[in-house]
Design a protein around this motif. Structure first.
Motif, short mmCIF file in Angstrom:
data_model
loop_
_atom_site.label_atom_id
_atom_site.label_comp_id
_atom_site.label_asym_id
_atom_site.label_seq_id
_atom_site.Cartn_x
_atom_site.Cartn_y
_atom_site.Cartn_z
N MET A 1 0.84 -1.20 0.00
CA MET A 1 0.00 0.00 0.00
C MET A 1 0.88 1.26 0.00
N PRO A 2 0.38 2.37 -0.49
CA PRO A 2 1.24 3.55 -0.64
C PRO A 2 1.65 4.12 0.71
N THR A 3 2.86 4.68 0.76
CA THR A 3 3.32 5.32 1.99
C THR A 3 2.74 6.72 2.12
N ALA A 4 2.47 7.38 0.99
CA ALA A 4 1.89 8.71 1.00
C ALA A 4 0.37 8.59 0.91
N PRO A 5 -0.38 9.57 1.48
CA PRO A 5 -1.83 9.55 1.33
C PRO A 5 -2.21 9.53 -0.15
N LEU A 6 -3.31 8.86 -0.45
CA LEU A 6 -3.69 8.69 -1.85
C LEU A 6 -3.85 10.02 -2.61
N PRO A 7 -4.50 11.04 -2.03
CA PRO A 7 -4.60 12.30 -2.78
C PRO A 7 -3.24 12.88 -3.14
N GLU A 8 -2.28 12.82 -2.22
CA GLU A 8 -0.94 13.33 -2.51
C GLU A 8 -0.25 12.49 -3.57
N LEU A 9 -0.42 11.16 -3.49
CA LEU A 9 0.17 10.27 -4.49
C LEU A 9 -0.37 10.60 -5.87
N VAL A 10 -1.68 10.81 -5.98
CA VAL A 10 -2.30 11.11 -7.27
C VAL A 10 -1.85 12.47 -7.77
N ASP A 11 -1.79 13.46 -6.89
CA ASP A 11 -1.34 14.80 -7.31
C ASP A 11 0.08 14.74 -7.85
N GLU A 12 0.95 14.02 -7.16
CA GLU A 12 2.34 13.91 -7.62
C GLU A 12 2.39 13.23 -8.99
N ILE A 22 3.91 3.51 -17.20
CA ILE A 22 3.20 2.29 -16.84
C ILE A 22 4.13 1.39 -16.04
N VAL A 23 3.63 0.92 -14.92
CA VAL A 23 4.41 0.07 -14.02
C VAL A 23 4.57 -1.32 -14.64
N SER A 24 5.78 -1.86 -14.58
CA SER A 24 6.06 -3.17 -15.16
C SER A 24 6.00 -4.27 -14.12
N ALA A 25 5.77 -5.49 -14.58
CA ALA A 25 5.74 -6.66 -13.70
C ALA A 25 7.00 -6.70 -12.84
N GLY A 26 6.81 -7.03 -11.59
CA GLY A 26 7.89 -7.01 -10.61
C GLY A 26 7.66 -5.97 -9.55
N ALA A 27 6.78 -5.00 -9.84
CA ALA A 27 6.43 -3.97 -8.86
C ALA A 27 5.35 -4.52 -7.92
N ALA A 28 5.51 -4.25 -6.63
CA ALA A 28 4.59 -4.80 -5.63
C ALA A 28 3.15 -4.35 -5.85
N VAL A 29 2.96 -3.12 -6.37
CA VAL A 29 1.61 -2.59 -6.52
C VAL A 29 0.78 -3.46 -7.47
N LEU A 169 -6.88 -5.62 -10.50
CA LEU A 169 -7.27 -5.02 -9.23
C LEU A 169 -7.22 -6.03 -8.09
N ASP A 170 -7.09 -7.31 -8.44
CA ASP A 170 -6.93 -8.36 -7.44
C ASP A 170 -5.48 -8.83 -7.32
N GLY A 171 -4.56 -8.11 -7.97
CA GLY A 171 -3.15 -8.50 -7.92
C GLY A 171 -2.80 -9.66 -8.82
N VAL A 172 -3.62 -9.89 -9.85
CA VAL A 172 -3.42 -11.02 -10.76
C VAL A 172 -2.99 -10.51 -12.13
#
Length: 225
Positions: A1-12, A22-29, A169-172
């Protein structure tokens, strides 16, 4: 889960240049169930995020994009498919135009036992494709960006898109569900396996298709998922 609050993460994220990375396979998210969307973003911020997701999807290009693919762990996805394909591909795959849609907190369930197998790719696994067996017909539940409840049936390629993005959205990832013997570079698919169905690839590479039994391509076959 993000370390920053979601609104701040989205603003950044939205302050970066477009299209978004685009995040590539291997990223925890990509491997963690996303958080249900419960109004964590203001209306204006949500609108900007969805607009950026749509731009990024178009630029890739792709027919769907889930929020975790841009590093936002929320149950949000966008889909859109002009389905500009040959008539034989459209018929074989049930690929019909899908207008731009936003899926909020989506879930799906199969309707009936029919399954279809086709090559899939993923913007988070660039350069590769593999055959995935999926239900041909599903029931989607969730909401749209306005909060309106969704309860719809999808068939053919639109059903595959909905399943692929909801799985994110289920991590699959689609590779978790794929016939591993079918894994091919995108170039190999373009050169050898661009037929409307993967039947030729199944014979050559030795993997099963729905309803088939026994050896394929000179190899022992495992059961379809």
């Amino acid at each position: 889960m993000p370390t920053a609050p979601l609104p701040e993460l989205v603003d950044e994220l939205l302050d970066r240049c477009r299209p978004l990375p685009i995040v590539s396979a291997g990223a925890a998210v990509l491997r963690q169930p996303a958080l249900p969307y419960e109004g964590q973003l203001s209306g204006g911020r949500l609108e900007r995020l969805l607009r950026a997701m749509r731009e990024t999807m178009h630029n890739a290009p792709g027919v769907g994009l889930a929020a975790p693919q841009i590093g936002v762990p929320l149950r949000l996805a966008v889909i859109e498919d002009p389905a500009e394909v040959a008539a034989e591909v459209r018929e074989a795959r049930g690929r019909v135009p899908q207008p731009y849609r936003v899926l909020v907190n989506p879930s799906y369930e199969p309707l009936g036992d029919a399954r279809a197998a086709f090559f899939e790719g993923c913007l988070s696994v660039p350069g590769w494709q593999a055959v995935v067996h999926r239900p041909e017909r599903i029931r989607l539940r969730g909401q749209d960006e306005t909060g309106r409840e969704l309860d719809e049936e999808f068939t053919g390629w639109p059903a595959r898109i909905v399943q692929h993005e909801t799985d994110h959205l289920d991590g699959v990832l689609y590779l978790d569900l794929a016939e591993t013997r079918s894994l091919s570079s995108a170039q190999a698919v373009a050169d050898h396996w661009s037929q409307p169905t993967p039947a030729a690839a199944a014979r050559a590479l030795g993997f099963p298709l729905p309803g088939e039994h026994g050896p394929q391509g000179g190899q022992d076959r495992h059961d379809a998922p």
